[in-house]
Design a protein around this motif. Structure first.
Motif, mmCIF file in Angstrom:
data_model
loop_
_atom_site.group_PDB
_atom_site.id
_atom_site.type_symbol
_atom_site.label_atom_id
_atom_site.label_comp_id
_atom_site.label_asym_id
_atom_site.label_seq_id
_atom_site.Cartn_x
_atom_site.Cartn_y
_atom_site.Cartn_z
ATOM 1 N N ALA A 1 -1.524 5.733 3.184
ATOM 2 C CA ALA A 1 -1.712 5.067 1.900
ATOM 3 C C ALA A 1 -2.849 5.680 1.087
ATOM 4 O O ALA A 1 -2.754 5.786 -0.143
ATOM 5 C CB ALA A 1 -1.970 3.574 2.116
ATOM 6 N N GLY B 1 -2.242 7.243 -2.503
ATOM 7 C CA GLY B 1 -2.950 6.673 -3.641
ATOM 8 C C GLY B 1 -3.706 7.720 -4.437
ATOM 9 O O GLY B 1 -3.622 7.755 -5.668
ATOM 10 N N LEU C 1 -2.029 7.824 -8.157
ATOM 11 C CA LEU C 1 -2.718 7.040 -9.188
ATOM 12 C C LEU C 1 -2.811 7.763 -10.534
ATOM 13 O O LEU C 1 -2.555 7.150 -11.581
ATOM 14 C CB LEU C 1 -4.108 6.634 -8.711
ATOM 15 C CG LEU C 1 -4.179 5.317 -7.932
ATOM 16 C CD1 LEU C 1 -5.528 5.170 -7.242
ATOM 17 C CD2 LEU C 1 -3.917 4.135 -8.859
ATOM 18 N N LEU D 1 3.170 3.215 -5.547
ATOM 19 C CA LEU D 1 1.899 2.604 -5.157
ATOM 20 C C LEU D 1 2.124 1.264 -4.463
ATOM 21 O O LEU D 1 1.401 0.913 -3.527
ATOM 22 C CB LEU D 1 1.001 2.440 -6.384
ATOM 23 C CG LEU D 1 0.473 3.759 -6.964
ATOM 24 C CD1 LEU D 1 -0.109 3.532 -8.360
ATOM 25 C CD2 LEU D 1 -0.558 4.391 -6.040
ATOM 26 N N VAL E 1 -0.583 0.838 -1.265
ATOM 27 C CA VAL E 1 -1.883 1.350 -1.705
ATOM 28 C C VAL E 1 -2.647 0.190 -2.344
ATOM 29 O O VAL E 1 -2.607 -0.034 -3.564
ATOM 30 C CB VAL E 1 -1.712 2.524 -2.699
ATOM 31 C CG1 VAL E 1 -3.082 3.094 -3.078
ATOM 32 C CG2 VAL E 1 -0.833 3.609 -2.087
ATOM 33 N N ALA F 1 -4.881 0.247 -5.431
ATOM 34 C CA ALA F 1 -4.264 0.516 -6.735
ATOM 35 C C ALA F 1 -4.121 -0.731 -7.606
ATOM 36 O O ALA F 1 -3.705 -0.623 -8.756
ATOM 37 C CB ALA F 1 -2.884 1.148 -6.531
#
Length: 274
Positions: free
Chosen positions: A170, A174, A178, A196, A201, A204
């Protein structure tokens, strides 16, 4: 032509074992061979792989394409080596179909060959390789996928971001995805929000809350769905922003926002005044 009638009948009756289709795959007419490959693939009989695989070397490109597609429909790992050899075909369409088929086999031994295609000069092939790697969900592909998140072609970018949703790291996902929430192409942003959420994640959430103001409805929908997957009873940061999009102009956004708010585990009994 009688033989085409026999092929259609064997397909309709789902007959592979009686030899009609196997014989048609070796017919001197390429039209028959191609039609027989299509029919054989639709039967999804794993024992047909040995008969289909040689057609990947057929002199007629239409036959090779149908054979690659059929092997993907059959989806048996016995086809992997033949399909990997097919990646060297001079016809781009055959190569694309071999890539797609390798993803459908579910054999992670194909990961290195697919990762290599992420560097292809063809955007279509790079995108197809990303989708095939999504199917395999192999952690060994993580580095190569991360390296392609910024691909110059948006059709490749969204497919790479999509593939990353099945990766289990994750933090790495991320960090890579992102920034894609700011991509100029809405489809990329929408898939970034989706990934995400699905990749869990949790860091996020603030960026996803900010994405609720995105001008594109599908981006907001995917951000809402991701928030529903990530937020919990200790995290009420998204409550008011989600409530505010209940007045969004897009009905799909309004419905998704209502569904998100209805997930009690999100808010733990919090009210808008908390």
């Amino acid at each position: 032509m009688r033989v085409l009638h026999d092929v259609a009948l064997a397909e309709d009756q789902r007959r592979w074992g009686d030899g009609v289709l196997a014989t048609a795959l070796r017919h001197p007419d390429p039209v028959v061979r191609a039609r027989a490959a299509l029919a054989t693939g639709r039967l999804q009989d794993s024992t047909s792989v040995a008969a289909l695989s040689p057609l990947l070397r057929d002199p007629v490109v239409t036959v090779r394409r149908e054979a690659a597609f059929a092997l993907g429909q059959v989806g048996h790992r016995a086809a992997r080596e033949a399909l990997e050899r097919g990646l060297r075909d001079a016809d781009p369409g055959t190569v694309d179909l071999c890539v797609e088929a390798l993803g459908k086999l579910g054999d992670r031994a194909a990961t290195p060959a697919l990762v290599a295609r992420l560097a292809s000069p063809s955007p279509r092939l790079r995108g197809d390789a990303a989708v095939a790697l999504w199917r395999l969900a192999d952690p060994a592909a993580l580095d190569a996928l991360v390296a392609r998140v910024g691909d110059r072609d948006p059709e490749v970018r969204w497919r790479v971001v999509y593939a990353l949703e099945k990766q289990s790291d994750a933090a790495r996902v991320g960090d890579a995805v992102l920034p894609a929430l700011q991509d100029p192409v809405p489809l990329v942003r929408a898939h970034a929000a989706r990934t995400l959420g699905r990749a869990k994640v949790r860091a996020a959430v603030p960026a996803l809350v900010a994405a609720l103001k995105d001008p594109d409805g599908p981006v907001v929908v995917n951000a809402l769905r991701a928030i529903a997957l990530l937020a919990d009873s200790t995290d009420t940061r998204a409550l008011i922003p989600v409530a505010l999009v209940l007045s969004h102009r897009d009905p799909a956004v309004r419905v998704t926002a209502a569904t998100t708010l209805a997930e009690r585990r999100l808010w733990g009994g919090a009210s808008p005044g908390d």
